[in-house]
Design a protein around this motif. Structure first.
Motif, PDB file in Angstrom:
ATOM      1  N   THR A   1      14.078  24.087  37.338  1.00  9.15           N
ATOM      2  CA  THR A   1      14.413  23.478  37.351  1.00  9.15           C
ATOM      3  C   THR A   1      16.259  23.291  36.607  1.00  9.15           C
ATOM      4  OG1 THR A   1      14.099  21.736  35.385  1.00  9.15           O
ATOM      5  CG2 THR A   1      13.259  21.635  38.435  1.00  9.15           C
ATOM      6  N   LEU A   2      15.783  24.079  35.563  1.00  8.50           N
ATOM      7  CA  LEU A   2      17.218  25.151  34.648  1.00  8.50           C
ATOM      8  C   LEU A   2      17.377  26.582  34.596  1.00  8.50           C
ATOM      9  CD1 LEU A   2      18.926  24.292  32.082  1.00  8.50           C
ATOM     10  CD2 LEU A   2      17.027  25.056  30.749  1.00  8.50           C
ATOM     11  N   ARG A   3      18.420  27.182  35.042  1.00 13.18           N
ATOM     12  CA  ARG A   3      18.801  28.111  35.124  1.00 13.18           C
ATOM     13  C   ARG A   3      19.305  28.633  33.921  1.00 13.18           C
ATOM     14  NH1 ARG A   3      20.290  30.348  40.759  1.00 13.18           N
ATOM     15  NH2 ARG A   3      17.763  29.857  40.670  1.00 13.18           N
ATOM     16  N   VAL A   4      18.984  29.820  33.305  1.00  8.54           N
ATOM     17  CA  VAL A   4      20.065  30.215  32.101  1.00  8.54           C
ATOM     18  C   VAL A   4      20.376  32.081  32.064  1.00  8.54           C
ATOM     19  CG1 VAL A   4      19.323  30.747  29.335  1.00  8.54           C
ATOM     20  CG2 VAL A   4      18.231  28.558  30.314  1.00  8.54           C
ATOM     21  N   ASN A   5      21.454  31.686  32.459  1.00  3.54           N
ATOM     22  CA  ASN A   5      21.546  33.196  32.376  1.00  3.54           C
ATOM     23  C   ASN A   5      22.947  34.017  31.127  1.00  3.54           C
ATOM     24  OD1 ASN A   5      20.482  33.792  34.299  1.00  3.54           O
ATOM     25  ND2 ASN A   5      21.785  33.615  36.046  1.00  3.54           N
ATOM     26  N   ALA A   6      22.416  34.958  30.462  1.00  2.00           N
ATOM     27  CA  ALA A   6      23.298  34.887  29.171  1.00  2.00           C
ATOM     28  C   ALA A   6      23.132  36.350  28.958  1.00  2.00           C
ATOM     29  CB  ALA A   6      22.371  34.771  27.896  1.00  2.00           C
ATOM     30  N   ALA A   7      24.349  36.635  28.350  1.00  5.40           N
ATOM     31  CA  ALA A   7      24.469  38.147  27.819  1.00  5.40           C
ATOM     32  C   ALA A   7      24.983  38.283  27.086  1.00  5.40           C
ATOM     33  CB  ALA A   7      25.580  38.934  29.540  1.00  5.40           C
TER      34      ALA A   7
ATOM     35  N   SER B   1      34.391  43.400  23.354  1.00  5.65           N
ATOM     36  CA  SER B   1      33.219  43.297  22.491  1.00  5.65           C
ATOM     37  C   SER B   1      33.469  40.786  22.687  1.00  5.65           C
ATOM     38  CB  SER B   1      33.123  42.468  20.675  1.00  5.65           C
ATOM     39  OG  SER B   1      33.335  44.014  20.436  1.00  5.65           O
ATOM     40  N   GLY B   2      32.017  40.344  23.240  1.00  9.15           N
ATOM     41  CA  GLY B   2      31.736  39.082  23.774  1.00  9.15           C
ATOM     42  C   GLY B   2      30.181  38.803  24.336  1.00  9.15           C
ATOM     43  N   PHE B   3      30.398  37.661  24.825  1.00  8.59           N
ATOM     44  CA  PHE B   3      28.992  36.866  24.910  1.00  8.59           C
ATOM     45  C   PHE B   3      29.607  35.625  26.175  1.00  8.59           C
ATOM     46  CE2 PHE B   3      26.561  32.886  25.042  1.00  8.59           C
ATOM     47  CZ  PHE B   3      25.301  33.551  24.412  1.00  8.59           C
ATOM     48  N   GLU B   4      28.779  35.724  27.437  1.00 10.28           N
ATOM     49  CA  GLU B   4      28.958  35.000  28.231  1.00 10.28           C
ATOM     50  C   GLU B   4      27.000  33.926  28.550  1.00 10.28           C
ATOM     51  OE1 GLU B   4      30.742  38.274  30.381  1.00 10.28           O
ATOM     52  OE2 GLU B   4      29.626  38.341  31.204  1.00 10.28           O
ATOM     53  N   LEU B   5      27.915  32.850  28.876  1.00  9.23           N
ATOM     54  CA  LEU B   5      26.299  32.001  29.339  1.00  9.23           C
ATOM     55  C   LEU B   5      26.558  31.389  30.386  1.00  9.23           C
ATOM     56  CD1 LEU B   5      23.673  30.905  28.100  1.00  9.23           C
ATOM     57  CD2 LEU B   5      25.092  28.929  27.006  1.00  9.23           C
ATOM     58  N   GLU B   6      25.393  31.164  31.328  1.00 15.78           N
ATOM     59  CA  GLU B   6      25.942  30.188  32.506  1.00 15.78           C
ATOM     60  C   GLU B   6      24.433  29.529  32.566  1.00 15.78           C
ATOM     61  OE1 GLU B   6      28.186  32.590  36.133  1.00 15.78           O
ATOM     62  OE2 GLU B   6      26.340  33.899  35.183  1.00 15.78           O
ATOM     63  N   LEU B   7      24.965  28.147  33.408  1.00 20.43           N
ATOM     64  CA  LEU B   7      23.614  27.038  32.974  1.00 20.43           C
ATOM     65  C   LEU B   7      23.816  26.226  33.807  1.00 20.43           C
ATOM     66  CD1 LEU B   7      23.494  25.406  28.722  1.00 20.43           C
ATOM     67  CD2 LEU B   7      22.685  27.226  29.632  1.00 20.43           C
TER      68      LEU B   7
END
Length: 758
Positions: free
Chosen positions: A566-572, A603-609
């Motif tokens: 029920t919780l999808r976490v994708n991070a890079a 340089s960076g960061f990505e988060l998808e919830l």
């Protein structure tokens, strides 16, 4: 080494997240009824679940595309972290993309783009002309970061792949209609025909039109040109579109052999949003009052969006796109498949007149332009890809070869300080030629423009291998590419009146690699670390050679479906090093040119919830951060990064309990934020206040009545609004060395959709 150590330390630091493993263990029993569904992607050239692919990729299925109102490449900017899409000037059909700091948007056939654009796995050679609607989209995937081994050259920032629908072999009909403000009318019909033995067919048609968002105060002014331009007439409105699109898909299923043919065709008539005069470059400010200060200037400079502009040389454009692809897959055995993708695409665009200077001016009773252009361009491409795919227990592999050939012509004079007498206009190719009259002393209408043909060829071979156990996956790939490019320059700069027309050739080759290590906590959660390279092909523009841009990327990421899915976490997190960075710039005297920076770092960061806290309720958010640092150009000095530092989107959808007739209400709201950013690659402190784009937060909303029984069918009725708060911010701006012009975003639009399924 410092950056590499940071990546490795980040991998070690991931062990601090080990409590996530305990949470994720609970997901192995399977998803509940309110769990998240699977999304299919082809990030590794085979169909896989998005969550099992160790690549930063955002995927959209057909329902998500409908809810987010995504119909073409230009609609993706509000839904993907570190992706920004702008509507630039110069063409109504050429959006400009920024993905992880890498840009596309070139209108020149001699240069390529750092973001690979694909339809059904077929590479689009020209990013110019990609703001066209496809009649039948099934899903979309956006791969972030270099994809140099499996997707090849020109994917240093990533790749975007639109997949159109395949036939089902069952009789189905879907009809949709839209009516909205600004005289928006849209209709779409898709028909799946019953299978005829092994053959199934699907046909789709789309029509979409609106009257535009900005009125022209000088419509209907006519100019007669020699071929290939002909007669052009200034537009009635700006932002007007009238699109007809058709798609056909046929599948022949002979068990071991499957053959898919897909065809798409788009005929789009449109006008640009309208270049608004923002101000003047100080070097031109002293001269400007002699022209812009005259009574003939209907609308003066303003940094606020105007509802009406006076552009007497901006005319409607027409874009015709067609594509054919034939994909054949033959199962040699249960473990080995051979696949062939043959494709042909064609682009014909008459851009028409482009009133770049942002004003309607008259000098001595004749129409006058400080700077404007007219353009006619055509492109054809063939491509052939052959793959051998294998699956042997824990090992999966693909070996492939790729061939690409492109030809194109682009006739694009740029009129600088030109008077247009009442005769058939023939652009000047040197002193004493043509029928335009220049009062700035510019010797040719091609000094900043060009009349050129190109022939580009590429040949590549690649291999990719992955090994998977219950706990680990190791994957790696290699690719070799060879490019040959030819520019045939008939007129540009001092050609042909000082230098002769000439043909230039350039060639180069490159090796690319990638390697990925994945720790599989359980089927629903994994960490990965990835290294990848890529390159953006070099070549020649205006007779001047430029080197290939190369990139090395380091990335770590986590993908997990947690708490009973029920919780999808994708991070890079990522870091890239680029060399010979290609940035396109434009000035009134030099025209379009490569503004090269020796190196750049991002340089960076990505988060998808995505969360489904209770049945019927879904929340999603994504956040992107990228810090870009470009070194100075040896001649022109500092080069600006045009990518926003921060991007974010938030959304929520509530599906109410079903009524007695099994229909239900669905409400969705989405917000998209992008940070302030620069819009001109050439740094100029005197005009930076005019070419800096403000930060903005746009809100879209949709209320739908879904699955309403009606005359034996199921209907869907939706009321929607885009740009709910009616933001009117600057979206694109450039200093032309004379005037500074800008394009503003589309104002609030709203309407009603009605759809039926039989």
């Amino acid at each position: 080494m410092r950056n590499l150590r940071s990546i490795l330390l980040g991998c070690v630091a991931c062990t601090a997240f080990h409590p996530l493993a305990a949470i994720a263990q609970d997901t192995q029993a399977g998803a509940s009824e309110r769990g998240l569904g699977d999304i299919v992607v082809t990030a590794r050239r085979v169909e896989e679940n998005l969550q099992s692919v160790p690549v930063a990729v955002t995927g959209f299925n057909s329902e998500m595309l409908q809810n987010l109102n995504i119909a073409n490449f230009g609609d993706l900017g509000a839904a993907v972290p570190n992706l920004d899409v702008q509507r630039q000037f110069g063409s109504a059909s050429a959006p400009q993309f920024y993905l992880r700091g890498v840009s596309t948007g070139s209108l020149k056939f001699e240069t390529d783009a750092g973001i690979g654009l694909y339809i059904d796995g077929v590479y689009l050679g020209r990013p110019a002309g990609t703001a066209f609607d496809l009649a039948d989209i099934e899903r979309v995937e956006v791969l972030r970061g270099p994809q140099g081994t499996l997707f090849g050259r020109n994917s240093t920032g990533g790749a975007i792949n639109f997949i159109t629908a395949a036939p089902s072999g069952e009789l189905k009909v879907k009809v949709e209609g839209t009516i909205g403000n600004f005289d928006r009318y849209k209709g779409r019909i898709s028909v799946d025909l019953p299978a005829f033995g092994p053959l199934s067919v699907r046909l789709s048609y789309l029509h979409d039109q609106n009257r535009g968002y900005v009125k022209n105060l000088t419509p209907g002014r006519t100019y007669n040109f020699t071929a290939p331009f002909g007669t052009v007439k200034s537009a009635k409105d700006f932002g007007r579109e009238n699109t007809d699109a058709f798609a056909a898909a046929a599948r022949l299923d002979l068990d071991a052999l499957k053959i898919d043919y897909k065809f798409d065709y788009t005929d789009k008539r449109s006008t640009q949003l309208g270049q608004q005069l923002l101000g003047f470059d100080p070097s031109f400010a002293a001269t400007a009052p002699a022209f812009y200060g005259s009574p003939s200037l209907v609308v003066g400079p303003s940094t606020k969006r105007q509802k009406a502009l006076a552009l007497d040389f901006t005319t409607p454009s027409r874009l015709k796109i067609q594509g054919h692809s034939l994909t054949a897959a033959y199962d040699i055995s249960d473990q080995v498949t051979v696949k062939s993708i043959t494709a042909y695409r064609k682009l014909d665009e008459f851009v028409g007149g482009n009133d770049i200077d942002g004003g309607a001016l008259v000098v001595g009773g004749l129409p006058f332009t400080p700077i404007s252009s007219i353009e006619d361009r055509h492109q054809k491409q063939w491509s052939q890809e052959l793959q051998l795919l294998g699956n042997m227990g824990q090992i999966e592999w693909v070996v492939g070869g790729f061939w690409f050939r492109e030809t194109g012509t682009d006739n694009n004079p740029v009129f600088i300080g030109a008077l247009f007498p009442p005769v058939t206009l023939d652009p000047s190719r040197g002193p004493g030629t043509g029928t335009t009259a220049n009062i700035f002393g510019v010797p040719s209408d091609y000094l900043a423009g060009s009349d050129a043909s190109v022939r580009n060829r590429s040949l590549a071979g690649y291999a990719h291998l992955s090994w998977k156990s219950d706990d680990f996956e190791l994957a790696g790939g290699i690719r070799y590419s060879k490019d040959n490019r030819r520019e045939m320059l008939r007129a540009a700069g001092l050609r042909p009146f000082v230098l002769p027309a000439e043909t230039f050739n350039a060639s180069g080759d490159h090796w690319d690699f990638d390697a990925t290590a994945t720790y599989i906590i359980n089927p629903d959660a994994r960490f990965y670390a990835r290294f990848a390279t890529g390159y953006l092909s070099g070549g020649i523009v205006g007779g001047i050679p430029f080197k290939a841009e190369t990139v090395r990327s380091y990335e770590i990421g986590f993908k997990g479906d947690l708490i009973d899915q029920t919780l999808r976490v994708n991070a890079a997190a990522f870091h890239t090093d680029r060399r010979n960075v290609q940035t396109l710039a434009f000035t009134a005297t030099a025209g379009t040119f490569i503004l090269s920076a020796p190196k750049a770092e991002e340089s960076g960061f990505e988060l998808e919830l995505t969360a489904v806290p209770t049945e019927g309720l879904t929340f999603n958010t994504s956040f992107g951060y990228v810090h870009s640092k470009l070194s100075d150009n040896p001649t022109l000095g500092p080069v600006n990064s045009l990518s926003p530092k921060y991007t974010m989107n938030v959304g929520g959808q509530y599906d109410a309990p079903h009524f007695a007739n099994d229909s239900y209400l669905s409400f969705r709201i989405d917000g998209a934020f992008k940070d302030k950013r620069l819009s001109d690659p050439v740094r100029n402190s005197a005009t930076a206040n005019l070419t800096t784009l403000p930060s903005r937060f746009d809100i879209n909303a949709r209320l739908s009545l879904v699955d309403l029984p009606l005359a034996g069918t199921k209907a869907r009725v939706s009321a929607w609004v885009q740009n709910l708060t009616n933001n009117q911010e600057l979206e694109f701006a450039r200093n032309l060395s004379t005037s500074v012009i800008g394009v503003f975003q589309v104002p609030r639009t709203y309407g009603i959709d009605v759809g039926f399924q039989f």
